[in-house]
Motif scaffolding. Structure first.
Motif, PDB file in Angstrom:
ATOM      1  N   PRO A 266       0.843  -1.213   0.000  1.00 13.04           N
ATOM      2  CA  PRO A 266       0.000   0.000   0.000  1.00 13.04           C
ATOM      3  C   PRO A 266       0.870   1.252   0.000  1.00 13.04           C
ATOM      4  N   ILE A 267       0.361   2.315  -0.588  1.00 10.89           N
ATOM      5  CA  ILE A 267       1.130   3.550  -0.686  1.00 10.89           C
ATOM      6  C   ILE A 267       1.514   4.059   0.704  1.00 10.89           C
ATOM      7  N   GLU A 268       0.673   3.812   1.708  1.00 14.76           N
ATOM      8  CA  GLU A 268       0.982   4.253   3.064  1.00 14.76           C
ATOM      9  C   GLU A 268       2.243   3.560   3.587  1.00 14.76           C
ATOM     10  N   GLU A 269       2.387   2.272   3.260  1.00  9.97           N
ATOM     11  CA  GLU A 269       3.565   1.541   3.727  1.00  9.97           C
ATOM     12  C   GLU A 269       4.803   1.915   2.910  1.00  9.97           C
ATOM     13  N   GLN A 270       4.619   2.223   1.640  1.00 10.14           N
ATOM     14  CA  GLN A 270       5.744   2.710   0.845  1.00 10.14           C
ATOM     15  C   GLN A 270       6.266   4.022   1.432  1.00 10.14           C
ATOM     16  N   GLU A 271       5.330   4.860   1.851  1.00 10.56           N
ATOM     17  CA  GLU A 271       5.722   6.128   2.463  1.00 10.56           C
ATOM     18  C   GLU A 271       6.423   5.894   3.791  1.00 10.56           C
ATOM     19  N   THR A 272       5.924   4.931   4.575  1.00  8.63           N
ATOM     20  CA  THR A 272       6.574   4.591   5.838  1.00  8.63           C
ATOM     21  C   THR A 272       7.996   4.116   5.599  1.00  8.63           C
ATOM     22  N   PHE A 273       8.170   3.268   4.595  1.00  8.77           N
ATOM     23  CA  PHE A 273       9.500   2.765   4.233  1.00  8.77           C
ATOM     24  C   PHE A 273      10.435   3.920   3.876  1.00  8.77           C
ATOM     25  N   LEU A 274       9.926   4.860   3.104  1.00  7.42           N
ATOM     26  CA  LEU A 274      10.724   6.010   2.706  1.00  7.42           C
ATOM     27  C   LEU A 274      11.087   6.874   3.908  1.00  7.42           C
ATOM     28  N   ARG A 275      10.128   7.129   4.773  1.00  7.34           N
ATOM     29  CA  ARG A 275      10.399   7.934   5.972  1.00  7.34           C
ATOM     30  C   ARG A 275      11.453   7.263   6.848  1.00  7.34           C
ATOM     31  N   ARG A 276      11.351   5.941   6.989  1.00  7.07           N
ATOM     32  CA  ARG A 276      12.310   5.218   7.825  1.00  7.07           C
ATOM     33  C   ARG A 276      13.722   5.295   7.239  1.00  7.07           C
ATOM     34  N   MET A 277      13.810   5.257   5.924  1.00 13.14           N
ATOM     35  CA  MET A 277      15.128   5.354   5.306  1.00 13.14           C
ATOM     36  C   MET A 277      15.710   6.753   5.472  1.00 13.14           C
ATOM     37  N   LEU A 278      14.866   7.756   5.400  1.00 18.09           N
ATOM     38  CA  LEU A 278      15.336   9.128   5.599  1.00 18.09           C
ATOM     39  C   LEU A 278      15.779   9.363   7.038  1.00 18.09           C
ATOM     40  N   SER A 279      15.161   8.666   7.979  1.00 14.80           N
ATOM     41  CA  SER A 279      15.458   8.887   9.395  1.00 14.80           C
ATOM     42  C   SER A 279      16.504   7.927   9.944  1.00 14.80           C
ATOM     43  N   LEU A 280      17.038   7.061   9.101  1.00 15.95           N
ATOM     44  CA  LEU A 280      18.013   6.038   9.483  1.00 15.95           C
ATOM     45  C   LEU A 280      17.382   4.872  10.245  1.00 15.95           C
ATOM     46  N   ALA A 281      16.060   4.873  10.418  1.00 18.25           N
ATOM     47  CA  ALA A 281      15.433   3.777  11.163  1.00 18.25           C
ATOM     48  C   ALA A 281      15.669   2.437  10.485  1.00 18.25           C
TER      49      ALA A 281
END
Length: 242
Positions: free
Chosen positions: A149-164
């Protein structure tokens, strides 16, 4: 990390896909299983080209239209920081933008080698001219991100930006080197909570489909070593539980 299966001539090696600056090390059990194996089965063939077109919008959509403007600004900032080209960022889907950032973020937390145990064994199998089989293609693996889902793609992107996501990779790597299966199972469970659809497809779903292939290979009696990511080897859906 080496696992026995209920199929006596099929063995499973749980691997990691990344490594740090230290030499890649393989357990003695894995070395022995490799030496016995006439065939080695991997998740995918590292020699095959990867079609990245699936990660770009083809219908006129733009990343800046799909994600919040503040997030898009952060993506652009990170691309510039890592020296990545920014002219095509807007054509990337969220999960593909995250994948572009992944190796750069990983390096910032000490993971400098984009290939780990599985690639190390793959290269050795090629050199030794062992029979190599694969569960899927490298290009096909991208569908697990595409289908989220696009929401999880966005979560994945946010986590990569935050180093999570990079920090999570470090925890997986550390647990692997310590052979801490309990820690690996906790990490798998946590990932399922954060991105349930994406992770369900990437780990339990693939395990289920792989087991059919494993049972097919059991029928031919060829001594086989299966090399897959360590998170595929923990929990109730573990691939070696056949």
């Amino acid at each position: 990390m080496f696992f026995q299966t209920r199929l006596f001539h099929i063995q499973v090696c749980g691997s990691v896909h990344v490594w740090d600056d230290s030499p890649v090390s393989v357990s003695q059990e894995t070395v022995q299983a490799y030496q016995r194996a006439q065939r080695v089965v991997f998740e995918a063939d590292y020699r095959a080209p990867v079609d990245l077109q699936i990660g770009s919008y083809q219908n006129g959509d733009r990343l800046s239209q799909v994600i919040p403007s503040s997030l898009f600004a952060d993506v652009l900032s990170s691309f510039k920081k890592f020296g990545l080209p920014t002219d095509s960022v807007d054509s990337l889907k969220p999960w593909m933008a995250a994948l572009y950032l992944m190796p750069h973020q990983f390096r910032s937390v000490g993971i400098t080698n984009s290939h780990g145990i599985d690639k190390h064994i793959f290269d050795q199998a090629v050199a030794d001219r062992k029979t190599i089989d694969c569960f899927e293609t490298m290009s096909g693996q991208l569908n697990f991100f595409e289908g989220a889902p696009i929401e999880e793609q966005e979560t994945f992107l946010r986590r990569m930006l935050s180093l999570a996501a990079a920090d999570e990779a470090v925890r997986v790597f550390s647990a692997y080197k310590a052979r801490d299966m309990g820690a690996l199972e906790v990490l798998a469970t946590d990932a399922l909570k954060i991105m349930p659809k994406m992770f369900e497809q990437m780990i339990p779903g693939r395990n289920t489909s792989w087991k059919r292939t494993i049972l097919e290979k059991f029928n031919d009696g060829i001594p086989t070593l299966i090399v897959v990511g360590a998170l595929h080897c923990v929990g109730p859906t573990a691939v070696q539980i056949v």
